[in-house]
Design a protein around this motif. Structure first.
Motif, short mmCIF file in Angstrom:
data_model
loop_
_atom_site.label_atom_id
_atom_site.label_comp_id
_atom_site.label_asym_id
_atom_site.label_seq_id
_atom_site.Cartn_x
_atom_site.Cartn_y
_atom_site.Cartn_z
N PRO A 1 23.70 81.62 -4.99
CA PRO A 1 24.55 80.99 -6.02
C PRO A 1 24.42 81.61 -7.40
CG PRO A 1 22.70 79.56 -5.43
CD PRO A 1 22.71 80.67 -4.44
N ARG B 1 34.06 82.63 -1.54
CA ARG B 1 33.06 81.96 -2.39
C ARG B 1 32.10 81.12 -1.56
NH1 ARG B 1 35.13 79.65 -8.12
NH2 ARG B 1 33.15 79.78 -9.26
N ASP C 1 27.61 83.41 -8.45
CA ASP C 1 28.88 82.69 -8.49
C ASP C 1 29.76 83.19 -9.64
OD1 ASP C 1 30.39 80.35 -7.28
OD2 ASP C 1 30.35 79.74 -9.39
N LEU D 1 29.10 82.97 -0.09
CA LEU D 1 28.08 83.46 -1.01
C LEU D 1 26.72 82.85 -0.66
CD1 LEU D 1 27.78 85.20 -3.65
CD2 LEU D 1 28.13 83.09 -4.93
#
Length: 204
Positions: free
Chosen positions: A17, A11, A20, A14
């Motif tokens: 965003p 995460r 997400d 990434l």
């Protein structure tokens, strides 16, 4: 615990965003998906179409499906046309592969993925996804060939050979096989197979 740690680490990698939501936990739905491609070599293959369908409450939701045609960058070979039935003019209005991947991500969200030899399809998506958002698909994955092998291992304890061809698996399960080499049909076939195998194995 370790898997949660790995997901947390991914995460952080990434780069966009807006995606997400791929890490959201969705417990009540799964997605069966399939890619039709020009080759089995991930490095050189192009995606021609992507199909997917949701599974909820032990039902395949054909009304909640996803299908896109992708315009290839290189000319189609005759062998591809004969296998997939997709002609150059069929794909002329296809969308760019990056847009197709974005639309697929919006459809699957954080749901668990189901497929037949799913590793290949996921690798095809990841080939385009990682340059786009910095990560590979973080979704949990279940391969029906593994479930089928497990089931047959219980059924045939004296025979180690298991035929993992999709048509053979469908026949053994008593499943009417939809026309093959169509990404959406293959997704529906696999979703139905998943539910049948889950029942045979006594899985929730």
């Amino acid at each position: 615990m370790f898997k949660r740690f790995l997901r947390g680490r991914e995460r952080k990698k990434l780069t966009n965003p807006d995606y997400d939501f791929l890490f959201d936990d969705v417990h009540d739905e799964l997605v069966s998906f399939d890619c039709e491609t020009t080759s089995l070599d991930v490095k050189e293959a192009e995606i021609l179409s992507i199909g997917a369908v949701k599974i909820r409450d032990n039902q395949v939701l054909a009304s909640e499906s996803f299908y896109v045609l992708v315009k290839p960058e290189n000319p189609m070979e005759a062998a591809n046309i004969s296998v997939h039935g997709l002609r150059p003019k069929d794909l002329s209005d296809g969308i760019p592969v990056e847009e197709a991947v974005k639309q697929l991500l919006a459809f699957i969200g954080g749901r668990e993925l189901v497929g037949y030899y799913l590793e290949y399809d996921v690798a095809m998506i990841n080939k385009f996804l990682k340059p786009m958002i910095g990560i590979k698909l973080p979704n949990k994955q279940t391969d029906v060939s593994s479930l089928y092998h497990r089931w047959q291992g219980k059924e045939n304890i004296h025979d180690s050979y298991v035929d993992l061809r999709l048509d053979s698996m469908c026949k053994k399960l008593g499943l009417n096989d939809l026309p093959r080499h169509d990404a959406l049909n293959d997704s529906i076939n696999v979703a139905l197979m998943y539910l049948l195998l889950k029942r045979r194995l006594g899985l929730r």
